[in-house]
Design an enzyme around this catalytic site. Sequence first.
Site, PDB file in Angstrom:
ATOM      1  N   TYR A  55      12.506  48.174  24.439  1.00 23.33           N
ATOM      2  CA  TYR A  55      11.709  46.992  24.044  1.00 23.33           C
ATOM      3  C   TYR A  55      12.526  45.714  24.328  1.00 23.33           C
ATOM      4  CZ  TYR A  55       8.374  43.653  21.731  1.00 23.33           C
ATOM      5  OH  TYR A  55       7.898  42.503  21.720  1.00 23.33           O
ATOM      6  N   ASP A  96      20.196  43.739  27.434  1.00 24.58           N
ATOM      7  CA  ASP A  96      19.572  42.940  26.421  1.00 24.58           C
ATOM      8  C   ASP A  96      20.452  43.188  25.156  1.00 24.58           C
ATOM      9  OD1 ASP A  96      17.795  42.536  24.230  1.00 24.58           O
ATOM     10  OD2 ASP A  96      16.174  43.394  25.145  1.00 24.58           O
ATOM     11  N   LYS A 142      18.405  36.665  17.944  1.00 17.44           N
ATOM     12  CA  LYS A 142      18.459  36.967  16.323  1.00 17.44           C
ATOM     13  C   LYS A 142      19.940  36.291  15.688  1.00 17.44           C
ATOM     14  CE  LYS A 142      16.024  41.197  16.956  1.00 17.44           C
ATOM     15  NZ  LYS A 142      14.679  40.777  16.290  1.00 17.44           N
TER      16      LYS A 142
END
Length: 436
Positions: A150, A245, A273
């Site tokens: 994802y 990622d 994050k």
Amino acid sequence: MATNPGAKRPRSSSLYERAQSLFPGGVNSPVRAFKAVGGTPVFIERGVGQYVFDVDGNRYMDFVGSWGPMILGHADPDVLVAIVHTAASGTSFGAPTAREVEFGELVRFMIPSLEKMRLVSSGTEATMSALRVARGFTGRRRIIKVEGGYHGHADLLLAKAGSGVVTLGLTSSGGVPPAAVADTVVVPFNDLDAMRAAFEENREEIAALIVEPIPANMGVVLPRPAYLPLLRSLCDEYGALLIFDEVITGFRVGRGGAQELYGVRPDLTCLGKIAGGGLPLGIYGGRADVMDVVAPVGPVYQAGTLSGNPLAVAAGLATLKRLDEHAYVTLEMLGRVLEDDLGRAIRRSGVKARLQRIGSAFTLFFAPEEVVDLATAKQSDTELYAKFFHGMLERGFMLPPAQYEAAFLSLAHTMEDLQTFASAAREVLDTLASKP
């Protein structure tokens, strides 16, 4: 532990009822709706250190950490001081600031592959921008992604995605036209032969391969020893860019992320994050020659009103400055204790489950064998996970409300906390083992 173990949560229930008339599913991000585990979402009022407190006054030891950013724990004093001090001078200017430069230099020091970078406002924005840059640099249109990976909700990345898409049982997403994913090639994780074949079949058409070097959106899955080096060599051989990622793994598994841990240098990296210290911030960057195609230097356009927002940059700086080598030694020690204690509890109970961990990120899979890709992740007993989740919630522990997600430790957690957690997990696992 919860203030009232096993208590009802009437305020959460009332708020959820009101929220359903305002937001799809009553939430602003799908997994928060508890669809994968059942029951009513817990509405959080505040967080301090390793704890969050709900609107009904219950306290929970938190292993979600806002899905990863809170590596220092909630309401860390250094981060709060940085935010308040910065806010006193203004919250947004739409202009460069000195703090952005300091932040960029620290990020590059920690992750040297980011020779140049661009600050954005989310991980999704970072990944979709990196892919546009890759296409602009190579002049090619196709990308390769991993099944179950994802990378945010951009159209071209919602082909066999992970995270909430897996949790909800979707293979893609409504509203995404077939043309948007027509140039997205999907390959199983850890499958060396399939990856070679994908490059061979699309020889001079692949602009980039985007991958979580340690997937965490189908739960934490570790790469086989030869896997990441092979991705690097295939991209070199076929003239494609390798994009890591590291929105989750960046600053989580080590100061330099997974690329430092495995010794594989990507062409582009996406961060988020932890980088924002709990505030909305994303980063994409990498080789200077590649990033120089971005406007205003080059023809690839990307912009954002809140990019480099002073509050997010201040929170990110305060967080990253705390993440020295000692911090990662502490996190690894906590992770090992958790893995050992929970492993003993699993073996004693006889429940078919396994903990998969890297540093301070982990997933408890109720699966019969090691999870190495999306197919093996889907062999997990999601109903059993839901029962474990609620058993732990009623004992005062907040875990991800979905089997296919990662849980996180923070520097606010203590050895005593993990002993308390393991004791509660033993109770719940023994209860699950005793039921038919």
